[in-house]
Design a protein around this motif. Sequence first.
Motif, mmCIF file in Angstrom:
data_model
loop_
_atom_site.group_PDB
_atom_site.id
_atom_site.type_symbol
_atom_site.label_atom_id
_atom_site.label_comp_id
_atom_site.label_asym_id
_atom_site.label_seq_id
_atom_site.Cartn_x
_atom_site.Cartn_y
_atom_site.Cartn_z
ATOM 1 N N LEU A 197 -5.222 5.426 8.707
ATOM 2 C CA LEU A 197 -6.336 4.533 8.971
ATOM 3 C C LEU A 197 -6.566 4.378 10.469
ATOM 4 O O LEU A 197 -5.621 4.239 11.242
ATOM 5 C CB LEU A 197 -6.077 3.154 8.333
ATOM 6 N N VAL A 250 -1.943 6.725 2.640
ATOM 7 C CA VAL A 250 -3.265 6.145 2.901
ATOM 8 C C VAL A 250 -3.218 5.366 4.210
ATOM 9 O O VAL A 250 -4.021 5.575 5.109
ATOM 10 C CB VAL A 250 -3.706 5.214 1.746
ATOM 11 N N GLN A 251 -2.232 4.470 4.315
ATOM 12 C CA GLN A 251 -2.132 3.590 5.486
ATOM 13 C C GLN A 251 -1.937 4.356 6.789
ATOM 14 O O GLN A 251 -2.455 3.970 7.829
ATOM 15 C CB GLN A 251 -0.939 2.631 5.312
ATOM 16 N N GLY A 303 0.807 -1.218 0.000
ATOM 17 C CA GLY A 303 0.000 0.000 0.000
ATOM 18 C C GLY A 303 0.835 1.259 0.000
ATOM 19 O O GLY A 303 1.988 1.263 -0.419
ATOM 20 N N SER A 342 -4.658 -4.784 1.441
ATOM 21 C CA SER A 342 -5.603 -5.866 1.745
ATOM 22 C C SER A 342 -5.190 -7.184 1.092
ATOM 23 O O SER A 342 -5.950 -8.155 1.137
ATOM 24 C CB SER A 342 -7.011 -5.484 1.272
ATOM 25 N N VAL A 368 -5.143 0.872 -0.998
ATOM 26 C CA VAL A 368 -6.012 0.115 -0.097
ATOM 27 C C VAL A 368 -6.071 -1.348 -0.531
ATOM 28 O O VAL A 368 -5.994 -2.271 0.291
ATOM 29 C CB VAL A 368 -7.422 0.733 -0.052
#
Length: 200
Positions: free
Chosen positions: A112, A108-109, A104, A175, A171
């Motif tokens: 979270l 973004v990470q 990722g 995942s 994302v």
Amino acid sequence: MAMGRPREFDADAALDQAMEVFWRHGYEGSTIAQLTEAMGINPPSLYAAFGNKEGLLKAALDRYTAKRAAWMEGVLSAPTARDVAERMLMETADIQTDPDNPPGCLLVQGGLACGTGSENVPFELAARRALTEDQLRERFVKAKKEGDLKQTADAAALARYLSAVSAGMGVMASSGADREALRQVANVSVKVFEEQSTKR
């Protein structure tokens, strides 16, 4: 005037390690113990150098965005808007599934599951992502002026779209999506730019 004690650690190397911890665990999930162990320093040294955990994240983000800026320079130098999109998304697929990096994207990470006491973190990350979107918008405005994109093309919307796809790929990678899955997304997304191009 007395000189302050020199720092006893390599700040860049320490920030690279902190960056990886934040990248893997997010801001909320990264503990001071994890960070200091990875950086090879003790908590007092961390607080002396960076103030607090959020200060450390900002310093790590500065380092990350400096590296990302060098990469973006290469992306933006692609000859057409379509090529910019393809280069950005294909290289994103490769980077975000590189076994040498956490999966990722840190931008973004890192944000979270941020809870009470870390409300500033998502905004900090969003501001960094917005810089990339601004660069893309400027590049697509230039593409319109050069006649590469149709005059009806919306440079801002295309930049926002490309940023959103890139974040979504991050994302997916975090995942467990593999490189081929991300490249499939990239290939479909590039078609949007082909439709807006004058050179189809």
